[in-house]
Motif scaffolding. Structure first.
Motif, PDB file in Angstrom:
ATOM      1  N   PHE A  22      50.732  42.101  34.043  1.00  0.00           N
ATOM      2  CA  PHE A  22      49.896  40.912  34.253  1.00  0.00           C
ATOM      3  C   PHE A  22      50.752  39.798  34.846  1.00  0.00           C
ATOM      4  O   PHE A  22      51.798  39.454  34.310  1.00  0.00           O
ATOM      5  CB  PHE A  22      49.267  40.454  32.933  1.00  0.00           C
ATOM      6  N   ASN A  74      48.456  35.908  34.092  1.00  0.00           N
ATOM      7  CA  ASN A  74      47.291  36.363  33.324  1.00  0.00           C
ATOM      8  C   ASN A  74      46.307  37.232  34.105  1.00  0.00           C
ATOM      9  O   ASN A  74      45.203  37.482  33.642  1.00  0.00           O
ATOM     10  CB  ASN A  74      46.531  35.169  32.720  1.00  0.00           C
ATOM     11  N   LYS A  75      46.702  37.671  35.288  1.00  0.00           N
ATOM     12  CA  LYS A  75      45.829  38.563  36.063  1.00  0.00           C
ATOM     13  C   LYS A  75      46.495  39.916  36.208  1.00  0.00           C
ATOM     14  O   LYS A  75      47.674  39.996  36.604  1.00  0.00           O
ATOM     15  CB  LYS A  75      45.578  37.982  37.462  1.00  0.00           C
ATOM     16  N   ARG A  76      45.746  41.002  35.880  1.00  0.00           N
ATOM     17  CA  ARG A  76      46.331  42.340  35.992  1.00  0.00           C
ATOM     18  C   ARG A  76      46.567  42.685  37.466  1.00  0.00           C
ATOM     19  O   ARG A  76      45.675  42.489  38.293  1.00  0.00           O
ATOM     20  CB  ARG A  76      45.385  43.374  35.367  1.00  0.00           C
TER      21      ARG A  76
END
Lengths: 263, 182
Positions: free
Chosen positions: B64, B67-69
């Motif tokens: 991540f 906070n974004k995969r």
């Protein structure tokens, strides 16, 4: 490739240009993929595994030193490239350049694989393929070239043998399961990837997967012919290329290093 | 099929030094094959020859960024392996209270040597705590370098999946193993 271009082993210079040209292309691909020391600089975790040669390298201290010094990473990386170019162009000093190339390539691969915690079997193929060019005399060059050829045959034949010996060949559904495990990352992150698109057909139809595995086995076992005759070397080289491309497409395995032995 | 044409026979006749090296190479290859130990360049070429089974659950490492995969398969194969394998080694050390299990192999391989030999080899081969603790920061910089962007937070999670009807379904028990903020 010698067979494909109808090259005599004595036409060493042409053969050298083909091999080192291919080796340079592999280096460009490696650089573009981030497989150079400068990209791994200061990685703190070591992965020597239980490999004796990696341990000897560790005890000598060179991987630890190189990875900690940016200038050392640059020197080793650039020397590998410069020596490859020198081997491509120079006829007179090629054997000396090639010995130096093997030494620096060894330093690069040991350090890189240690600090990527990834040990690649196919690197051995590159070393064995370059070995004949370390010899100046025609006789020794021919003898070591022949050894490289037998080494390639060995890799493929023993790999086929293990498929039978370890039981995977006798378990028709096994390859579908192997593909599920192999591509779990693609399945969850990137199912549109070409490798997963092909693999998902085989996973959904285990019978097709079983047949594909038998074809893979036959592709390797056919190299037995090479032990007895050189007559079919052209055909075997084409099969080797197909093998390398198909293993990438279906398994996402990079086998272009092994292909260098077929040149 | 004339034995005088066999490679080893010709090699013996033409160059005894090379013959010795090739014979040694073959002997080492046979030895490591029998022991089933991979040691460069004497590998056991048994790729994908073992029968495998489908595990009930499968643990996958997911990365991540802020906070974004991210889709780690978009990286080159080398970069993906580099991130995942170094992370796996870090995770194993972290869970093991920074003790490197390779130390036991060092102990075993140096048992016939004096204690200083063990200490020297262990120090060179095994990961030490102070090295392992630098990993998160290095990975942060590495990801910035290969993704060509400034990153505030990296987080690596182990996510569990169930394999049902040819599909992977996440179980909601992912665990965050490594996090680094800058």
């Amino acid at each position: 490739m010698k067979a494909l271009l109808n090259l005599n082993i004595q036409e060493r210079n042409t053969f050298a240009k083909v091999l080192f040209g291919y080796f340079l292309i592999l280096l460009i691909f490696r650089f573009q993929s981030g497989a150079f020391l400068i990209f791994q600089y200061q990685q703190p975790i070591k992965g020597f595994g239980i490999d004796w040669i990696f341990w000897l390298s560790a005890c000598s201290g060179f991987p630890q030193y190189i990875i900690q010094h940016y200038w050392a990473c640059v020197v080793v990386d650039s020397t590998v490239v410069i020596l490859s170019i020198a081997c491509f162009f120079s006829t007179k000093w090629r054997n000396l350049f090639c010995i130096a190339l093997l030494i620096f390539f060894f330093l690069q691969r040991m350090t890189l694989e240690t600090y990527a915690c990834t040990h690649s079997k196919s690197t051995a193929a590159l070393f064995i393929a370059l070995l004949p060019f370390c010899f100046k005399s025609e006789k020794n060059f021919s003898l070591v070239s022949e050894f490289s050829r037998y080494f390639l045959l060995y890799i493929l034949i023993i790999s086929a043998f293990y498929k039978f010996y370890n039981g995977a060949l006798l378990s028709p559904e096994n390859f579908a399961v192997t593909l599920v495990n192999q591509h779990s990352d693609l399945a969850t992150l990137n199912p549109q990837h070409i490798s997963y698109s092909i693999a998902s057909v085989l996973i959904a139809h285990p019978l097709y997967a079983g047949v594909a595995y038998i074809v893979l086995f036959l592709t390797q076992v056919i190299f037995v012919i090479g032990v007895f005759t050189r007559k079919y070397d052209t055909l075997l080289f084409v099969i080797l290329l197909i093998f390398a491309v198909m293993t990438y497409l279906v398994m996402r395995i990079y086998n272009m290093d092994i292909t260098v032995l077929g040149l | 099929m004339n034995p005088t044409n066999w490679y080893l026979v010709r090699l013996y006749k033409q160059n005894k030094v090379l013959f010795t090296f090739v014979t040694l190479f073959i002997a080492f290859q046979i030895y490591f094959n029998n022991k089933h130990i991979h040691s460069f360049p004497f590998f056991v070429w048994d790729m994908y020859s073992h029968t495998q089974s489908l595990p009930d659950t499968l643990t996958q490492t997911e990365v991540f960024i802020d906070n974004k995969r991210i889709d780690i398969t978009q990286l080159s194969i080398w970069e993906e392996l580099s991130v995942l394998n170094t992370y796996k080694t870090y995770n194993r050390l972290h869970r093991n209270n920074y003790y490197d299990p390779i130390d036991e192999v060092v102990r075993n391989r140096t048992k016939y040597f004096p204690e200083p030999v063990y200490s020297y080899v262990s120090n060179k081969v095994c990961n030490q705590r102070h090295e392992t603790e630098k990993y998160a920061k290095w990975l942060h910089l590495y990801l910035e370098q290969i993704l060509h962007k400034k990153i505030k937070t990296i987080e690596l999670k182990d996510v569990q999946y169930l394999y049902i009807n040819n599909h992977f379904q996440p179980i909601n028990n992912s665990c965050s193993v490594l996090k680094n903020e800058q």
